[in-house]
Design an enzyme around this catalytic site. Structure first.
Site, mmCIF file in Angstrom:
data_model
loop_
_atom_site.group_PDB
_atom_site.id
_atom_site.type_symbol
_atom_site.label_atom_id
_atom_site.label_comp_id
_atom_site.label_asym_id
_atom_site.label_seq_id
_atom_site.Cartn_x
_atom_site.Cartn_y
_atom_site.Cartn_z
ATOM 1 C CG HIS A 83 -3.514 -5.014 1.356
ATOM 2 N ND1 HIS A 83 -3.938 -4.382 0.211
ATOM 3 C CD2 HIS A 83 -4.296 -4.530 2.354
ATOM 4 C CE1 HIS A 83 -4.924 -3.556 0.493
ATOM 5 N NE2 HIS A 83 -5.167 -3.630 1.803
ATOM 6 C CB CYS A 137 -9.139 -0.847 1.941
ATOM 7 S SG CYS A 137 -7.452 -1.144 1.399
ATOM 8 C CG LEU A 138 -5.826 3.200 5.417
ATOM 9 C CD1 LEU A 138 -4.497 3.263 6.155
ATOM 10 C CD2 LEU A 138 -6.732 4.357 5.820
ATOM 11 C CD GLN A 188 -2.933 -0.961 2.325
ATOM 12 O OE1 GLN A 188 -2.647 -1.557 3.358
ATOM 13 N NE2 GLN A 188 -4.020 -0.209 2.204
ATOM 14 C CG HIS A 194 -8.088 -5.823 5.107
ATOM 15 N ND1 HIS A 194 -9.295 -5.399 4.598
ATOM 16 C CD2 HIS A 194 -7.161 -4.932 4.656
ATOM 17 C CE1 HIS A 194 -9.088 -4.299 3.872
ATOM 18 N NE2 HIS A 194 -7.807 -3.994 3.907
ATOM 19 C CD GLU A 195 -3.848 -4.177 6.520
ATOM 20 O OE1 GLU A 195 -3.101 -3.952 5.537
ATOM 21 O OE2 GLU A 195 -4.875 -3.518 6.726
#
Length: 173
Positions: free
Chosen positions: A140, A94-95, A51, A136-137
Site C-alpha cells: 500500500h 483489503c479494507l 488507506q 500487503h501493507e
C-alpha cells in the site's frame, strides 16, 4: 482516538507512493492510535496510511488469533530487508476493496526493519499470516493493491464492483 474513513478503490491516493516520515511526532502517534482503532473497528488485521488518506509511510497490523490478547504493531518507514525463496499462498482481502478476496502468492517469510513510535529501529522476521499481512501493507505504501497480483480480467471485475459500491454509497443506498 478517532475512527477514520477508509478510502475505497479506485481512489488515486491508493496508487500514490507514500512519503517517508522524517521523525516521530505526537501527531504521528495520534495517527497510529486512530489507525489501530479504525482497523479494529472495520474489522481488519492491517491498515496503511494511504488507506486513511495519509500519504505517509506508516502501517498498523495485528494478526493475533486471540481477540482477548491483541498484539498491535505500528511500523513507521517499514522496509523488507530479506525475503525467503519459499512461497506461500493466502486468500487476501483489503479494507479498501471490501468483500473481495483472492489468493495471492508471496514470500513465505520476510525480515522487516522499521521505526517504532519512540523512534527506535526494530527488525523482526515474520512468517505465515504476519508475513503476508506486512507485505500487503507495505505494498500500500508503494501504491500497490493485492488485485495487482491477479489477472487483468479478475482485476477489472473487482474494480467495476468497487466503482458500483462507491456510486451506491454516494447515493446513500
Amino acid at each position: 482516538m478517532t475512527t477514520r474513513p477508509i478510502l475505497i478503490h479506485p481512489d488515486p491516493r491508493l496508487r500514490a507512493i507514500a512519503k517517508p516520515l522524517p521523525d516521530i511526532s505526537d501527531e504521528i502517534r495520534r495517527l497510529a492510535d486512530d489507525m489501530l482503532e479504525t482497523m479494529y473497528d472495520a474489522p481488519g488485521i492491517g491498515l496503511a496510511g494511504p488507506q486513511v488518506g495519509q500519504l505517509q509511510r506508516i502501517i498498523v497490523l495485528d494478526c493475533a488469533k486471540d481477540p482477548d490478547a491483541p498484539q498491535p504493531l505500528v511500523m513507521v518507514n517499514p522496509q523488507i530487508v530479506w525475503s525467503s525463496d519459499d512461497r506461500s499462498v493466502y486468500e487476501e482481502g483489503c479494507l479498501s476493496i471490501p468483500d473481495q478476496y483472492a489468493e495471492v502468492e508471496r514470500p513465505a517469510s520476510v525480515k522487516v526493519r522499521w521505526l517504532d513510535l519512540n523512534g527506535n529501529e526494530q527488525d523482526r522476521e515474520m512468517e505465515g499470516l504476519w508475513a503476508t499481512c506486512v507485505q500487503h501493507e507495505i505494498d500500500h505504501l508503494d501504491g500497490k493493491l493485492f488485485i495487482d497480483y491477479l489477472g487483468p480480467m479478475k482485476r477489472q471485475l473487482i474494480t467495476r464492483k468497487m466503482e458500483k459500491l462507491k456510486r451506491e454509497r454516494a447515493r446513500g443506498e
